[in-house]
Design a protein around this motif. Structure first.
Motif, mmCIF file in Angstrom:
data_model
loop_
_atom_site.group_PDB
_atom_site.id
_atom_site.type_symbol
_atom_site.label_atom_id
_atom_site.label_comp_id
_atom_site.label_asym_id
_atom_site.label_seq_id
_atom_site.Cartn_x
_atom_site.Cartn_y
_atom_site.Cartn_z
ATOM 1 N N GLY A 170 38.156 -49.956 -31.153
ATOM 2 C CA GLY A 170 37.829 -51.324 -30.926
ATOM 3 C C GLY A 170 38.275 -52.242 -30.291
ATOM 4 O O GLY A 170 38.723 -51.874 -29.263
ATOM 5 N N ASP A 181 36.317 -48.439 -42.594
ATOM 6 C CA ASP A 181 36.016 -49.284 -41.546
ATOM 7 C C ASP A 181 36.506 -48.481 -40.674
ATOM 8 O O ASP A 181 37.068 -47.859 -40.088
ATOM 9 N N TYR A 215 36.979 -49.046 -37.763
ATOM 10 C CA TYR A 215 37.005 -49.217 -36.756
ATOM 11 C C TYR A 215 38.974 -49.550 -36.170
ATOM 12 O O TYR A 215 39.977 -49.903 -35.537
ATOM 13 N N THR A 267 34.701 -58.165 -34.689
ATOM 14 C CA THR A 267 35.422 -57.734 -35.410
ATOM 15 C C THR A 267 36.634 -57.104 -34.244
ATOM 16 O O THR A 267 36.183 -56.417 -32.805
ATOM 17 N N GLN A 312 39.814 -55.679 -33.286
ATOM 18 C CA GLN A 312 41.432 -54.500 -33.882
ATOM 19 C C GLN A 312 42.964 -55.186 -34.084
ATOM 20 O O GLN A 312 42.858 -55.857 -32.753
ATOM 21 N N THR A 336 41.328 -53.815 -38.426
ATOM 22 C CA THR A 336 40.750 -54.688 -38.361
ATOM 23 C C THR A 336 41.026 -56.461 -38.895
ATOM 24 O O THR A 336 41.023 -56.149 -39.962
#
Length: 490
Positions: free
Chosen positions: A30, A94, A96, A339, A341, A357
């Motif tokens: 991410g 998720d 990430y 998004t 991270q 995230t």
């Protein structure tokens, strides 16, 4: 895409590879951030956040005792604890957010030498599958035709099913010159594809530039690392000193990187005080990051080249340049990752790492492009042969054969200037004639069949064609718009 693959898409976690002497080298799933003052919200009720209740702790301890007392095979206690933590993070759903054990984290922190050896692809784990986000430009993965959303099933005969992301990466990476034979599942393909890659050294250079005789500069940014802003500033300064009249910023196949890096780069091009990006926390509060550049901005027009592989920080830059510097976006709708991270490197106390995230990023006007992408002002799609991949070497393709490999051959024939009559995967008379024409042109045995030497020749010829700027449809469209803009100013 095969070599200059610019129509590939996606995000991050470098398989052995990439550019990222940025924070945790090869596992970038991410946007990478240094430590930020992210607000920590109190959590009430049954939500996570207050540590384990006694009944929850008892349940875990009882499970650990049951395994220790009843499980047939020996297993290390640390392996169980790491598995529990990994499962907790995976339960977020998720792709990430990632947990790495101390051993896994250590594998991806040796990024100080400025290069890696591997295949050069960004990966993620999605629905328990190892999925390609994007190959890096000029990498073995790009040359082999690995594409975004490809699912890697096997490496050198070993299944990746059930492996963690870092375990899969460890199997894919390897010394320079060694082979990685991938079995890949691709949407639309009738059967898995077999791709053979030769691992290579992947440098971390992230910026390059060129200026043509008309004063049109092209700034290519492949990823956003800690060094990218300084490299960008140097390249811009050099082009401006030579009379830069219009700038094309190329972020195709750029999977993203550090957000503070992209903010510094945006400040080089966006007028002071204009918004670069907004961050939205889970309580709904927003924070806007603004440019600290010159008051007047740049005197030349800006164009941004982007494609399905432009993601994350690349999308931040493209959106900021459009909305706060009047840039024109050319190419394809981007990947759509909105998004951010946060790396938690020290919190667990044993060298293990949790990447979570933490918040959203929004365009200057507040738009969230997650899962939607950034739409170009001028849509330009590359010809199909830009999506071609490596031809098979383990068998000969000949008249009346069918399948994805034949379809791929037909795309490559078109790309090297000897198109067949069809691109549907049937090895027709016209396909045979086209192949004979190519073999004759390249002084190869004229058999009308695809053998290893002919496959080598076709791939080399396509590589050569894709290096020619005149064959880059998206670049040519941006150059034309830049020339028009210069003409109006002069």
């Amino acid at each position: 895409m095969w070599l200059r693959g610019r129509t590939v898409a996606s995000l991050m976690v470098l398989t052995a590879v990439a550019a990222g002497a940025a924070v945790w080298g090869a596992v970038q799933t991410g946007l990478l951030l240094p430590d930020e003052n992210v607000p920590v919200l109190s959590v009430d009720g049954d939500e996570p956040g207050n540590g384990l209740r006694q009944d929850e702790l008892d349940k875990l301890n009882k499970t650990l005792d049951l395994i220790g007392g009843q499980y047939l095979l020996p297993i290390e206690r640390k392996q169980l604890i790491d598995g529990a933590l990994e499962g907790m993070v995976e339960a977020l759903g998720d792709p990430y957010s990632v947990y790495l054990s101390s051993e896994e984290a250590a594998k991806f922190t040796d990024t100080t030498e400025g290069a890696f050896t591997g295949i050069g692809a960004d990966l993620k784990k999605e629905n328990d599958l190892i999925v390609v986000d994007a190959p890096l430009r000029g990498s073995p993965a790009e040359r082999a035709g690995l594409q975004p959303h490809d699912v890697i099933l096997m490496v050198n005969g070993e299944s990746l099913q059930g492996l963690t992301l870092s375990e899969a990466v460890a199997k894919i990476r390897g010394p320079k010159g060694t082979k990685a034979k991938l079995k890949v599942l691709r949407a639309g393909a009738k059967a898995p594809l077999e791709l053979e890659l030769v691992r290579d050294r992947i440098p971390v250079e992230t910026v390059k530039s060129e200026l043509d005789s008309a004063g049109i500069g092209r700034l290519t940014i492949t990823q956003f690392t800690a060094n990218t802003p300084a490299e960008t500033a140097n390249e811009l300064k050099a082009m401006e000193a030579k009379g830069l009249k219009a700038l094309i910023v190329d972020v195709r196949n750029n999977p993203g990187g550090m957000t503070n890096s992209v903010q510094k780069i945006a400040s080089l091009l966006i007028p002071q005080g204009k918004t670069i990006v907004q961050y939205e926390y889970r309580d709904g509060r927003r924070k806007a990051e603004t440019s600290n550049g010159s008051e007047e901005g740049k005197p030349y027009p800006i164009f941004v080249l982007m494609n399905k592989s432009s993601a994350s920080s690349a999308e931040i830059l493209a959106g900021a340049l459009k909305q706060s510097a009047g840039a024109v976006l050319v190419g394809e709708t981007t990947f759509g990752k909105g998004t951010v991270q946060i790396n938690n490197n020290d919190e667990l106390g044993d060298g293990s790492l949790v990447k979570l995230t933490a918040y959203k990023w929004l365009l200057p006007d507040g738009t969230w492009i997650h899962h939607k992408g950034l739409t170009p002002d001028m849509t330009v799609v590359q010809p199909e042969y830009w999506l071609a991949y490596k031809l098979p070497r383990d068998r000969v393709l000949k008249r009346d054969d069918t399948g994805e490999d034949v379809k791929n051959l037909q795309l490559i024939l078109e790309g090297v200037g000897v198109p067949a009559d069809r691109k549907d995967g049937y090895f027709s008379d016209a396909t045979e004639r086209a192949l004979k024409t190519f073999q004759s042109r390249e002084r190869l045995p004229v058999t009308g069949q695809l053998d290893e030497k002919t496959a080598d020749g076709l791939e080399e010829a396509l590589y050569s064609e894709l290096q020619k700027p005149e064959n880059d449809t998206q670049l040519q469209a941006a150059l034309e718009k830049a020339r028009e803009s210069i003409g109006k100013r002069e």
